[in-house]
Every structure is written in C-alpha cells, then in structure tokens.
Design an enzyme around this catalytic site. Structure first.
Site, PDB file in Angstrom:
ATOM      1  N   THR A 205      11.121  14.763  -6.570  1.00 17.20           N
ATOM      2  CA  THR A 205      10.478  15.764  -6.239  1.00 17.20           C
ATOM      3  C   THR A 205       8.746  15.851  -5.360  1.00 17.20           C
ATOM      4  O   THR A 205       8.504  16.127  -4.848  1.00 17.20           O
ATOM      5  CB  THR A 205       9.721  16.560  -7.649  1.00 17.20           C
ATOM      6  OG1 THR A 205      11.213  16.520  -8.472  1.00 17.20           O
ATOM      7  CG2 THR A 205       8.219  17.704  -7.770  1.00 17.20           C
TER       8      THR A 205
ATOM      9  N   GLY B  11      11.584   9.692 -11.923  1.00 18.39           N
ATOM     10  CA  GLY B  11      11.003  10.490 -13.091  1.00 18.39           C
ATOM     11  C   GLY B  11       9.813  11.233 -12.725  1.00 18.39           C
ATOM     12  O   GLY B  11       8.541   9.866 -13.648  1.00 18.39           O
TER      13      GLY B  11
ATOM     14  N   ASN C  48      17.726  11.494 -15.880  1.00 21.50           N
ATOM     15  CA  ASN C  48      17.876  12.483 -14.822  1.00 21.50           C
ATOM     16  C   ASN C  48      16.905  14.065 -15.495  1.00 21.50           C
ATOM     17  O   ASN C  48      16.338  12.979 -15.910  1.00 21.50           O
ATOM     18  CB  ASN C  48      19.110  12.935 -14.864  1.00 21.50           C
ATOM     19  CG  ASN C  48      19.769  14.446 -14.028  1.00 21.50           C
ATOM     20  OD1 ASN C  48      18.966  14.439 -12.794  1.00 21.50           O
ATOM     21  ND2 ASN C  48      21.224  14.088 -12.986  1.00 21.50           N
TER      22      ASN C  48
ATOM     23  N   LYS D  74      22.370  12.457  -2.058  1.00 18.06           N
ATOM     24  CA  LYS D  74      22.598  13.808  -3.446  1.00 18.06           C
ATOM     25  C   LYS D  74      23.956  13.288  -3.276  1.00 18.06           C
ATOM     26  O   LYS D  74      24.983  12.623  -2.792  1.00 18.06           O
ATOM     27  CB  LYS D  74      22.473  15.319  -1.923  1.00 18.06           C
ATOM     28  CG  LYS D  74      22.943  15.494  -3.022  1.00 18.06           C
ATOM     29  CD  LYS D  74      23.069  17.297  -2.636  1.00 18.06           C
ATOM     30  CE  LYS D  74      22.788  18.270  -3.430  1.00 18.06           C
ATOM     31  NZ  LYS D  74      22.291  18.205  -4.551  1.00 18.06           N
TER      32      LYS D  74
ATOM     33  N   CYS E  79      23.922  15.713 -14.579  1.00 20.58           N
ATOM     34  CA  CYS E  79      23.446  16.996 -14.537  1.00 20.58           C
ATOM     35  C   CYS E  79      23.688  18.063 -15.182  1.00 20.58           C
ATOM     36  O   CYS E  79      24.455  18.572 -15.581  1.00 20.58           O
ATOM     37  CB  CYS E  79      24.310  17.320 -12.830  1.00 20.58           C
ATOM     38  SG  CYS E  79      23.870  18.968 -11.743  1.00 20.58           S
TER      39      CYS E  79
ATOM     40  N   GLY F 259       9.609  16.003 -12.152  1.00 14.12           N
ATOM     41  CA  GLY F 259       8.022  16.425 -11.631  1.00 14.12           C
ATOM     42  C   GLY F 259       7.388  15.237 -12.775  1.00 14.12           C
ATOM     43  O   GLY F 259       8.093  14.363 -13.820  1.00 14.12           O
TER      44      GLY F 259
HETATM   45  C1  FMN Z   1      16.127  19.607  -6.053  1.00 11.07           C
HETATM   46  C2  FMN Z   1      16.865  18.772  -6.638  1.00 11.07           C
HETATM   47  C3  FMN Z   1      18.412  18.369  -6.353  1.00 11.07           C
HETATM   48  C4  FMN Z   1      18.208  17.401  -7.253  1.00 11.07           C
HETATM   49  N1  FMN Z   1      20.356  16.805  -7.258  1.00 11.07           N
HETATM   50  C5  FMN Z   1      20.519  15.552  -7.930  1.00 11.07           C
HETATM   51  C6  FMN Z   1      22.260  15.355  -7.492  1.00 11.07           C
HETATM   52  O1  FMN Z   1      22.474  15.667  -6.567  1.00 11.07           O
HETATM   53  N2  FMN Z   1      22.207  14.372  -8.325  1.00 11.07           N
HETATM   54  C7  FMN Z   1      21.649  13.268  -8.800  1.00 11.07           C
HETATM   55  O2  FMN Z   1      21.486  12.944  -9.926  1.00 11.07           O
HETATM   56  N3  FMN Z   1      20.240  13.596  -9.027  1.00 11.07           N
HETATM   57  C8  FMN Z   1      19.305  15.021  -8.884  1.00 11.07           C
HETATM   58  N4  FMN Z   1      18.494  14.785  -8.542  1.00 11.07           N
HETATM   59  C9  FMN Z   1      17.721  14.627  -9.928  1.00 11.07           C
HETATM   60  C10 FMN Z   1      16.467  13.565  -8.885  1.00 11.07           C
HETATM   61  O3  FMN Z   1      17.120  12.743  -8.059  1.00 11.07           O
HETATM   62  C11 FMN Z   1      15.653  13.357  -9.973  1.00 11.07           C
HETATM   63  O4  FMN Z   1      16.096  12.522 -11.189  1.00 11.07           O
HETATM   64  C12 FMN Z   1      14.486  13.812 -10.642  1.00 11.07           C
HETATM   65  O5  FMN Z   1      14.135  14.933 -10.004  1.00 11.07           O
HETATM   66  C13 FMN Z   1      13.929  13.425 -12.188  1.00 11.07           C
HETATM   67  O6  FMN Z   1      12.214  12.436 -10.677  1.00 11.07           O
HETATM   68  P1  FMN Z   1      11.902  13.368  -9.802  1.00 11.07           P
HETATM   69  O7  FMN Z   1      10.751  13.265 -10.963  1.00 11.07           O
HETATM   70  O8  FMN Z   1      11.044  12.155  -9.058  1.00 11.07           O
HETATM   71  O9  FMN Z   1      12.282  14.463  -9.364  1.00 11.07           O
HETATM   72  C14 FMN Z   1      17.936  16.783  -8.053  1.00 11.07           C
HETATM   73  C15 FMN Z   1      16.460  16.734  -8.345  1.00 11.07           C
HETATM   74  C16 FMN Z   1      16.083  17.717  -7.926  1.00 11.07           C
HETATM   75  C17 FMN Z   1      14.240  18.634  -7.773  1.00 11.07           C
END
Ligand code: FMN
Length: 312
Positions: A269, A246, A195, A47, A133, A220
């Site tokens: 996700t 993503g 992101n 994280k 972020c 997601g």
């Molecule tokens: C609950 C949650 C917390 C996240 N926290 C961070 C974080 O602390 N730092 C970061 O760079 N990305 C963070 N992300 C982004 C994810 O690392 C990822 O890049 C983004 O969700 C897209 O991928 P996904 O569609 O597979 O979730 C977070 C995403 C979610 C859903």
C-alpha cells in the site's frame, strides 16, 4: 553502495537486500521506472498472473479507509500468454530476482502456470502462490478455504518445478500457523504473510458500500500488527523463510518485521502514497543498522529479545 551488508539468502537465492514489493501494488510501466531503480530492489514481485486473462471486478474497486485501504481488484491481469510474451523480456533486462505470483481456479491451473514459468528459469527465480485473494468468487479465499484445495495446489506446483515456492496466506483462511505447517509439509519452501483481510466501508450519504464488490481486502497500517504477529508465530513455530507483507510503510515498520525474523519485506500500500517508498525504506534500514552498529542485516534478523520483555 551501502556500507551495511543487506544481502539476504533464501533457498540458494541471493538477494542484494530484503526489499520487494507486494503483488499487485507496483507498476512495471514507465511511471514507476521514473521513481524507482528496479536494480536497487532485493527482488521484484509481479501482480498475480492467471492462466487466462481476467477483467477483474466492476469499479469503484478501491477506497481509502482511516488506517489503510480496501481493494477488490479481482485479479485483473492479461493472462499467462501475454506475460510470457511481453513481461518476461522486460524483466530479463533487469538484474533483480523475479518472483512471479500466480493464482488459479483449480489445481490444474496452478500446474499449467508452474510448468510454463519453470521453462523461464533464467528470469523467474521463485513462485508465490496467491492462495488467499478475498476478492474473487473462484480461486480466492472462498474457494481456497477448503484446506485440501490449498494443499493440492501446492503439491502440483511442487511436482512441476524446483523453483522456490512461497505460499501466500491470509487469516481469512483460518489458523495461519496451522495452514503454514500443512503447506510446508506438502512442499512449499516458505510463506508470504499476510494477504489482505476482508473488510467493508459504507458511504453514509448513499447508504451503500464504497466499493462495487461490497467487500474488499484491507491493507496498510491497520493490518500491520496482525502481520507482525503471524510472522513472529510462524518463525517461532516453523523457522521457514517468510516474506512479510502487511502495513510496511516506513523503515521502522520494516525493522519490526526483521526483528521477528522476516526474510524479505514486501512493500505494498505504501507505493500508492509514495512511489519512492521502497527506496526510502531501504535507506532507513541501512541508517538504523549504522546507528546500532550492525554491519550485516542477519545480526538484526530474528533478534527479538524475549529476555527484554517488559512485564510487571
Ligand atoms: C490494490 C491492491 C492490489 C493487490 N493485488 C494483489 C494481487 O494481485 N495478488 C496478491 O497476492 N496480492 C495482492 N494484493 C495484496 C498485497 O500484495 C499485500 O499482500 C497486501 O496489500 C498487504 O500489504 P500492504 O499492507 O503493505 O499493502 C493487493 C493489494 C492491493 C492494495
């Protein structure tokens, strides 16, 4: 042991396979250890760590949407000191390369974090810079929308360490391909794409947002086509290492990203729905390779066929 060779090499690092996790979406506590063998992951990604502890945004800060979720966690974390004291010893025991995700409110924070993590090179194998972020006032996409601040952050990290640097970008920042080119020019080794995208969901009974921060980062399946597009465009334009992020929910999603050239695949996700998602995606990639007579994953990676394009 898989009969398919999934070994992935990036900038002198060797990963046993391309699967990692999206920053902030994966636990390092016992609950996840019950489901996932960390030593089967190609890499572990933390994280976001900030210089000082952050309490994050008020609750509620996540909600489900029709094709994904919104989150506005706000970079809650216990800060660098606690990470060095408690998490580094934990990761030292796991034989999986560690990518540490960092963020700051100013270039000086990035520098401080990079210098401290550089000293932990036995355990820390790469840095991922969260430059995008959407959920924090300072240090997030709002602050980082100023291009020169992003470039300054990458530059100071480059000066502080020779660890591989991945710059994590979001379309919220502007033209991803253009920014990607700039961050590579000032010293990033690769990119994490993408992101979350800023979104919003309304509670129709109370007529207010479903999360306290009003807006949050959409992740997601809803964002997967955007992520695939950017991985494709950046690989075509720059050819540098890319961690795809993503909407990787299934092996099929992962394979799409591999075909357009992704080097690593960050599962995010999906972990909230199925804590074993990383393992199942890994097994699914091996199965696809077997079914298509692929013995090494590099035969699949970047194998997008323009000549096969259906066009009437
Ligand atoms: C609950 C949650 C917390 C996240 N926290 C961070 C974080 O602390 N730092 C970061 O760079 N990305 C963070 N992300 C982004 C994810 O690392 C990822 O890049 C983004 O969700 C897209 O991928 P996904 O569609 O597979 O979730 C977070 C995403 C979610 C859903």
């Amino acid at each position: 042991m898989s009969d398919v060779n999934l070994t992935t090499k990036i900038k002198g690092l060797t990963f046993r396979n391309p699967i990692t996790v999206g920053s902030g979406t994966f636990g390092t506590k016992q609950d996840f250890l019950d489901y996932v063998d960390y030593e089967r992951l190609g890499a572990m990604t933390t994280k976001t760590i900030t210089r000082h502890p952050r309490t994050g945004n008020p609750m509620p800060r996540i909600c489900e949407t029709s094709a994904g979720m919104l989150n506005a966690i706000g970079l809650q974390n216990r800060g660098l000191e606690e990470f060095l004291k408690n998490k580094i010893p934990l990761f030292a025991k796991i034989k999986t390369p560690l990518i540490v995700n960092i963020a700051g409110e100013a270039a000086g924070d990035f520098q401080h974090l990079a210098e401290a993590l550089h000293k932990e090179k036995d355990v820390v194998k790469a840095l991922e810079l969260n430059l995008s972020c959407p959920n924090v006032e300072e240090g997030g996409a709002g602050f980082m929308r100023k291009r020169e601040r992003i470039l300054e952050a990458v530059k100071v990290v480059r000066d502080a360490t020779d660890l591989p640097i991945f710059a994590k970008l979001s379309p919220e920042l502007g033209d991803v391909v253009e920014i990607a080119r700039d961050v590579i020019d000032v010293g990033a080794d690769g990119l994490t794409l993408i992101n979350t995208l800023k979104g919003m969901a309304v509670d129709t009974e109370r007529r207010c947002s479903r999360i306290a921060n009003i807006t949050g980062g959409l992740s997601g399946p809803a964002i997967k086509p955007v992520a695939v597009r950017y991985v494709y465009e950046v690989k075509q334009a720059l050819g540098v290492p890319v961690i795809a992020s993503g909407g990787i929910m299934t092996a099929q999603d992962a394979i799409e990203f591999l075909i357009v050239g992704a080097d690593l695949l960050a599962v995010g996700t999906a972990n909230f729905i199925n804590p074993r998602a990383t393992m199942e995606i890994l097994d699914g990639i091996s199965q696809y390779c077997r079914d298509h007579d692929i013995t090494h994953i590099d035969e699949l990676r970047g194998s997008f066929h323009h000549e096969n394009q259906i066009s009437g």
